[in-house]
Design a protein around this motif. Sequence first.
Motif, short mmCIF file in Angstrom:
data_model
loop_
_atom_site.label_atom_id
_atom_site.label_comp_id
_atom_site.label_asym_id
_atom_site.label_seq_id
_atom_site.Cartn_x
_atom_site.Cartn_y
_atom_site.Cartn_z
N ARG A 55 0.88 -1.40 0.11
CA ARG A 55 0.06 0.20 0.08
C ARG A 55 0.95 1.12 0.13
N ALA A 56 2.00 1.55 0.72
CA ALA A 56 2.77 2.33 0.96
C ALA A 56 3.52 2.67 -0.56
N LEU A 57 3.83 1.65 -1.22
CA LEU A 57 4.26 1.75 -2.55
C LEU A 57 3.49 2.77 -3.39
N MET A 58 2.26 2.60 -3.08
CA MET A 58 1.47 3.44 -4.02
C MET A 58 1.16 4.92 -3.65
N GLY A 79 2.80 7.67 -3.33
CA GLY A 79 3.61 8.76 -3.87
C GLY A 79 4.63 9.35 -3.01
N ASP A 80 5.40 8.63 -1.97
CA ASP A 80 6.18 9.25 -0.92
C ASP A 80 7.58 9.24 -1.43
N GLY A 81 7.89 8.75 -2.64
CA GLY A 81 9.13 8.98 -3.29
C GLY A 81 9.98 7.60 -2.89
N ARG A 82 9.52 6.84 -2.17
CA ARG A 82 10.38 5.73 -1.77
C ARG A 82 9.81 4.25 -2.35
N ALA A 83 9.15 4.43 -3.59
CA ALA A 83 8.56 2.97 -4.08
C ALA A 83 9.75 1.93 -4.32
N GLU A 84 10.69 2.05 -4.58
CA GLU A 84 11.57 1.34 -4.87
C GLU A 84 12.04 0.31 -3.33
N GLN A 85 11.96 1.26 -2.34
CA GLN A 85 12.26 0.62 -0.87
C GLN A 85 11.18 -0.15 -0.43
N HIS A 86 10.02 0.40 -0.72
CA HIS A 86 8.86 -0.61 -0.23
C HIS A 86 8.91 -1.72 -1.22
N ALA A 87 9.42 -1.70 -2.32
CA ALA A 87 9.25 -2.89 -3.14
C ALA A 87 10.36 -3.98 -2.60
N LYS A 88 11.40 -3.48 -2.24
CA LYS A 88 12.68 -4.23 -1.52
C LYS A 88 11.92 -4.90 -0.35
N THR A 142 -0.26 -15.27 -1.86
CA THR A 142 -0.84 -13.79 -1.73
C THR A 142 0.73 -12.96 -1.66
N ILE A 143 1.65 -13.43 -0.98
CA ILE A 143 2.81 -12.52 -0.75
C ILE A 143 3.46 -12.69 -1.95
N ASP A 144 3.67 -13.61 -2.48
CA ASP A 144 4.47 -13.59 -3.91
C ASP A 144 3.94 -12.85 -4.87
N LEU A 145 2.55 -12.56 -5.12
CA LEU A 145 2.12 -11.77 -6.01
C LEU A 145 2.42 -10.17 -5.55
N MET A 146 2.16 -10.11 -4.23
CA MET A 146 2.50 -8.73 -3.96
C MET A 146 3.86 -8.40 -4.42
N LYS A 147 4.86 -9.32 -4.15
CA LYS A 147 6.09 -8.96 -4.71
C LYS A 147 6.21 -8.69 -6.22
N GLU A 148 5.52 -9.58 -7.06
CA GLU A 148 5.76 -9.40 -8.51
C GLU A 148 4.82 -8.13 -8.88
N THR A 149 3.73 -7.83 -8.31
CA THR A 149 2.99 -6.67 -8.64
C THR A 149 3.72 -5.39 -8.24
N GLY A 150 4.52 -5.39 -6.89
CA GLY A 150 5.14 -4.25 -6.76
C GLY A 150 6.35 -3.76 -7.71
N ARG A 151 7.00 -4.83 -8.08
CA ARG A 151 8.10 -4.77 -9.28
C ARG A 151 7.35 -4.10 -10.50
N MET A 169 4.68 -2.48 -10.87
CA MET A 169 4.37 -1.08 -10.69
C MET A 169 5.26 -0.08 -10.80
N VAL A 170 6.57 -0.65 -10.05
CA VAL A 170 7.74 0.56 -10.24
C VAL A 170 8.23 0.63 -11.37
N ARG A 171 8.17 -0.48 -12.28
CA ARG A 171 8.80 -0.57 -13.63
C ARG A 171 7.77 0.23 -14.41
N TYR A 172 6.72 0.29 -14.41
CA TYR A 172 5.59 0.87 -15.24
C TYR A 172 5.71 2.39 -14.77
N GLY A 173 5.91 2.96 -13.71
CA GLY A 173 5.87 4.15 -13.17
C GLY A 173 4.31 4.82 -13.48
N VAL A 174 3.20 4.24 -13.28
CA VAL A 174 2.11 5.16 -13.59
C VAL A 174 1.70 5.94 -12.37
#
Length: 219
Positions: A42-45, A47-56, A99-108, A110-115
């Motif tokens: 949720r934090a990845l979305m 807009g706090d500028g830390r999307a990559e850290q959240h994905a990690k 569930t958590i696997d898909l969070m990881k893949e989706t997070g990656r 979303m960071v890649r797409y940059g929408v």
Amino acid sequence: MKSRRSNLFLRAFHSLMPHDDRFIRRFCEHATLVVPAAEAFRALMSGDGRAEQHAKEISRLEEAADRITRDTVLAIHRTFITPFDRSEILNLINALDDTIDLMKETGRRMVRYGVAFTPEMLGMGDCVVRAAIELRDGMPLLGSIDRNADRLSTMSINVRRIEGEADELLDLGLRVLFAGDTSPGYKLTVEQVYDLIEAVVDRCEDVVDVIDGIVVEQV
């Protein structure tokens, strides 16, 4: 009728045997990791500028969850008496892990797409967190299914209600998206992000599908 009596006898026999509660502890440990992963998702979305850290952070939690999953699968083959059917244990730990696997893949992705994340996406992210909390709080109840059947049913209803809210947000978000003046390529990318977030909520519902089946078999 004979088959029914046989099933009742086996269930009664199984209830008298000592159970290995390590499986319940593993479910609880895994579900406890799903919640901070959902919060990072949720934090990845946000807009706090830390999307990559959240994905990690999601990746770190996913690796820890994978270790629990592997240990659980190994224990299935090494334990004589399990709290419920071995196939159900495998289905449940795999559903949690998906569930958590898909969070990881989706997070990656979303960071890649940059929408830009929409209010509807943020609302769906909130649904992920709420569903994860329901699962975490419900896992200890599996240690005594007979006594906790009603509470497990309530958890299932709550997760399904949350999934329905996420579906409504998805529909609204897509309507807004396709009514807007953006390129077809951008709309396709944003639609994919919506679908990925929805799939995460769906995986939470898959977990309660497995639990519902366990309850039916045990009660």
